[in-house]
Design a protein around this motif. Sequence first.
Motif, PDB file in Angstrom:
ATOM      1  N   GLY A   1       0.785  -1.235   0.000  1.00 23.24           N
ATOM      2  CA  GLY A   1       0.000   0.000   0.000  1.00 23.24           C
ATOM      3  C   GLY A   1       0.817   1.286   0.000  1.00 23.24           C
ATOM      4  O   GLY A   1       0.244   2.364   0.150  1.00 23.24           O
ATOM      5  N   ALA A   2       2.127   1.186  -0.184  1.00 19.84           N
ATOM      6  CA  ALA A   2       2.918   2.427  -0.263  1.00 19.84           C
ATOM      7  C   ALA A   2       2.580   3.162  -1.557  1.00 19.84           C
ATOM      8  O   ALA A   2       2.131   2.553  -2.534  1.00 19.84           O
ATOM      9  CB  ALA A   2       4.410   2.102  -0.214  1.00 19.84           C
ATOM     10  N   ARG A   3       2.818   4.468  -1.578  1.00 18.07           N
ATOM     11  CA  ARG A   3       2.530   5.263  -2.783  1.00 18.07           C
ATOM     12  C   ARG A   3       3.340   4.755  -3.980  1.00 18.07           C
ATOM     13  O   ARG A   3       4.472   4.302  -3.829  1.00 18.07           O
ATOM     14  CB  ARG A   3       2.913   6.726  -2.538  1.00 18.07           C
ATOM     15  N   ALA A   4       2.752   4.879  -5.151  1.00 13.35           N
ATOM     16  CA  ALA A   4       3.428   4.403  -6.361  1.00 13.35           C
ATOM     17  C   ALA A   4       4.720   5.188  -6.637  1.00 13.35           C
ATOM     18  O   ALA A   4       5.639   4.679  -7.268  1.00 13.35           O
ATOM     19  CB  ALA A   4       2.483   4.502  -7.553  1.00 13.35           C
ATOM     20  N   ASP A   5       4.788   6.439  -6.151  1.00 11.99           N
ATOM     21  CA  ASP A   5       5.977   7.261  -6.449  1.00 11.99           C
ATOM     22  C   ASP A   5       6.936   7.329  -5.249  1.00 11.99           C
ATOM     23  O   ASP A   5       7.684   8.292  -5.098  1.00 11.99           O
ATOM     24  CB  ASP A   5       5.545   8.674  -6.864  1.00 11.99           C
ATOM     25  N   ALA A   6       6.918   6.290  -4.397  1.00 12.11           N
ATOM     26  CA  ALA A   6       7.710   6.342  -3.154  1.00 12.11           C
ATOM     27  C   ALA A   6       9.200   6.088  -3.364  1.00 12.11           C
ATOM     28  O   ALA A   6       9.979   6.208  -2.413  1.00 12.11           O
ATOM     29  CB  ALA A   6       7.141   5.349  -2.146  1.00 12.11           C
ATOM     30  N   ILE A   7       9.593   5.730  -4.605  1.00  6.87           N
ATOM     31  CA  ILE A   7      11.007   5.384  -4.816  1.00  6.87           C
ATOM     32  C   ILE A   7      11.772   6.541  -5.441  1.00  6.87           C
ATOM     33  O   ILE A   7      11.338   7.107  -6.447  1.00  6.87           O
ATOM     34  CB  ILE A   7      11.124   4.139  -5.724  1.00  6.87           C
ATOM     35  N   ASP A   8      12.913   6.882  -4.846  1.00  9.19           N
ATOM     36  CA  ASP A   8      13.814   7.857  -5.464  1.00  9.19           C
ATOM     37  C   ASP A   8      14.882   7.058  -6.224  1.00  9.19           C
ATOM     38  O   ASP A   8      15.876   6.631  -5.645  1.00  9.19           O
ATOM     39  CB  ASP A   8      14.457   8.735  -4.375  1.00  9.19           C
ATOM     40  N   PHE A   9      14.620   6.848  -7.504  1.00  5.74           N
ATOM     41  CA  PHE A   9      15.510   5.984  -8.289  1.00  5.74           C
ATOM     42  C   PHE A   9      16.937   6.540  -8.391  1.00  5.74           C
ATOM     43  O   PHE A   9      17.876   5.805  -8.634  1.00  5.74           O
ATOM     44  CB  PHE A   9      14.943   5.782  -9.701  1.00  5.74           C
TER      45      PHE A   9
ATOM     46  N   LEU B   1      -3.844  -4.156  -5.152  1.00  2.00           N
ATOM     47  CA  LEU B   1      -2.436  -3.800  -5.374  1.00  2.00           C
ATOM     48  C   LEU B   1      -2.343  -2.343  -5.803  1.00  2.00           C
ATOM     49  O   LEU B   1      -3.195  -1.860  -6.556  1.00  2.00           O
ATOM     50  CB  LEU B   1      -1.847  -4.677  -6.475  1.00  2.00           C
ATOM     51  N   THR B   2      -1.342  -1.645  -5.318  1.00  2.00           N
ATOM     52  CA  THR B   2      -1.119  -0.272  -5.770  1.00  2.00           C
ATOM     53  C   THR B   2      -0.769  -0.300  -7.255  1.00  2.00           C
ATOM     54  O   THR B   2       0.107  -1.063  -7.668  1.00  2.00           O
ATOM     55  CB  THR B   2       0.049   0.364  -4.990  1.00  2.00           C
ATOM     56  N   VAL B   3      -1.462   0.503  -8.022  1.00  2.00           N
ATOM     57  CA  VAL B   3      -1.162   0.552  -9.461  1.00  2.00           C
ATOM     58  C   VAL B   3      -0.726   1.967  -9.817  1.00  2.00           C
ATOM     59  O   VAL B   3      -1.479   2.920  -9.615  1.00  2.00           O
ATOM     60  CB  VAL B   3      -2.397   0.142 -10.305  1.00  2.00           C
ATOM     61  N   GLY B   4       0.496   2.095 -10.315  1.00  2.00           N
ATOM     62  CA  GLY B   4       0.998   3.387 -10.758  1.00  2.00           C
ATOM     63  C   GLY B   4       0.805   3.529 -12.261  1.00  2.00           C
ATOM     64  O   GLY B   4       0.258   2.637 -12.912  1.00  2.00           O
ATOM     65  N   ASP B   5       1.275   4.647 -12.817  1.00  2.00           N
ATOM     66  CA  ASP B   5       1.085   4.882 -14.257  1.00  2.00           C
ATOM     67  C   ASP B   5       2.033   4.040 -15.103  1.00  2.00           C
ATOM     68  O   ASP B   5       1.776   3.776 -16.265  1.00  2.00           O
ATOM     69  CB  ASP B   5       1.319   6.368 -14.585  1.00  2.00           C
ATOM     70  N   HIS B   6       3.187   3.677 -14.506  1.00  2.00           N
ATOM     71  CA  HIS B   6       4.167   2.937 -15.311  1.00  2.00           C
ATOM     72  C   HIS B   6       4.917   1.924 -14.444  1.00  2.00           C
ATOM     73  O   HIS B   6       6.131   2.002 -14.271  1.00  2.00           O
ATOM     74  CB  HIS B   6       5.156   3.891 -16.000  1.00  2.00           C
ATOM     75  N   ASP B   7       4.151   0.972 -13.891  1.00  2.00           N
ATOM     76  CA  ASP B   7       4.726  -0.003 -12.962  1.00  2.00           C
ATOM     77  C   ASP B   7       5.787  -0.890 -13.625  1.00  2.00           C
ATOM     78  O   ASP B   7       6.829  -1.165 -13.027  1.00  2.00           O
ATOM     79  CB  ASP B   7       3.618  -0.893 -12.378  1.00  2.00           C
ATOM     80  N   ASP B   8       5.503  -1.352 -14.855  1.00  2.00           N
ATOM     81  CA  ASP B   8       6.472  -2.242 -15.506  1.00  2.00           C
ATOM     82  C   ASP B   8       7.796  -1.522 -15.747  1.00  2.00           C
ATOM     83  O   ASP B   8       8.877  -2.065 -15.508  1.00  2.00           O
ATOM     84  CB  ASP B   8       5.909  -2.768 -16.837  1.00  2.00           C
ATOM     85  N   GLU B   9       7.686  -0.264 -16.198  1.00  2.00           N
ATOM     86  CA  GLU B   9       8.903   0.527 -16.427  1.00  2.00           C
ATOM     87  C   GLU B   9       9.631   0.765 -15.099  1.00  2.00           C
ATOM     88  O   GLU B   9      10.851   0.678 -15.018  1.00  2.00           O
ATOM     89  CB  GLU B   9       8.582   1.892 -17.058  1.00  2.00           C
ATOM     90  N   ASP B  10       8.851   1.055 -14.041  1.00  2.00           N
ATOM     91  CA  ASP B  10       9.468   1.290 -12.727  1.00  2.00           C
ATOM     92  C   ASP B  10      10.187   0.038 -12.213  1.00  2.00           C
ATOM     93  O   ASP B  10      11.260   0.123 -11.619  1.00  2.00           O
ATOM     94  CB  ASP B  10       8.410   1.731 -11.712  1.00  2.00           C
ATOM     95  N   ALA B  11       9.558  -1.134 -12.445  1.00  2.00           N
ATOM     96  CA  ALA B  11      10.180  -2.385 -11.991  1.00  2.00           C
ATOM     97  C   ALA B  11      11.507  -2.599 -12.727  1.00  2.00           C
ATOM     98  O   ALA B  11      12.524  -2.963 -12.114  1.00  2.00           O
ATOM     99  CB  ALA B  11       9.231  -3.553 -12.227  1.00  2.00           C
ATOM    100  N   ALA B  12      11.498  -2.341 -14.048  1.00  2.00           N
ATOM    101  CA  ALA B  12      12.727  -2.511 -14.832  1.00  2.00           C
ATOM    102  C   ALA B  12      13.784  -1.486 -14.395  1.00  2.00           C
ATOM    103  O   ALA B  12      14.977  -1.795 -14.287  1.00  2.00           O
ATOM    104  CB  ALA B  12      12.411  -2.356 -16.320  1.00  2.00           C
TER     105      ALA B  12
END
Length: 262
Positions: free
Chosen positions: A129-137, A240-251
């Motif tokens: 449940g964390a925000r989709a934009d919680a990662i500072d890549f 599940l939290t769904v962001g705008d670009h989850d697959d890209e974020d995972a990669a």
Amino acid sequence: MGAALARHFLGAGDRVVVIGRSRAKFDALLATVTGDDRSAASRAEFVAADLSLVADSRRVVEHVQANHERIDALVLAASFIRQRRHTTAEGHEASWALFFISKYLFVTGLAALLRAAERPVVVNTAVPGARADAIDFDDLEMGEGFTFARSNAQQRRANELLGILATNDNLNLAYVTWGPARLVRSSFAGEVGKGMKVAAAVLGTLWGQRPDAAVRPIIDIIDAPAPGRAAYRGVKKRTLTVGDHDDEDAARLAAAVGHELS
Ligand SMILES: NC(=O)c1ccc[n+]([C@@H]2O[C@H](COP(=O)([O-])OP(=O)(O)OC[C@H]3O[C@@H](n4cnc5c(N)ncnc54)[C@H](OP(=O)(O)O)[C@@H]3O)[C@@H](O)[C@H]2O)c1
């Protein structure tokens, strides 16, 4: 909670590999396995490791690869809460190393053994449940602006994205991010301020669940895994939290961690 799960599955006749820092705690755990079956000790293995160290996590992965043919269930439950930024002897931010890098190394490094199981499952005790934009890549180890809340949210989101990588790679795999429904009266190991310690002790005593009761839903998930990603709080399935670009974020996460570890 990890100990409660190990106790349950040893009591049920399974083989269990426990990874932790303390052999004494493992021996104490073995002494509490109940049931008619007296063979628990022969089905239990302890691997000593400090999972905040990349070298130790890699060593465990190699050890498990060399000694086991298959993993039915991988439970990721090591926890050491730090309110302040701390750097390991290897130079990594300690919470990121323990709560994400080691899990990343386990899930990716043990993928072949999970593929060898008929109904494999990963239970990652990262509260969903964390925000989709919680990662500072650009600053995964939070050299700037570390706070407990940011660090906690980032590792939780990263562990959800890890599920995308893992299930893309293995369509049979159930990957569950799981958090308890309410506070669990566990050891709360960590370096935290007095306020957090007192709050956890008071709330734990008043409302806390016992670890063996808290892990019941995890046991049910492991006993009947459903392929794909899922999120739970206690017994309740969460969206599940769904962001705008989850697959890209995972990669992007995989690439950034690869860079960190290179
Ligand atoms: N308790 C709760 O209410 C709660 C709430 C939300 C989420 N969770 C999550 O649930 C999971 C389990 O938490 P818990 O409450 O069972 O925690 P816990 O009682 O503090 O146990 C954590 C375990 O991790 C081991 N550990 C700590 N640092 C380690 C390291 N560097 N390397 C290897 N092992 C290490 C500890 O062993 P040693 O003592 O030997 O180091 C201990 O056995 C965690 O992911 C936690 O974030 C718990």
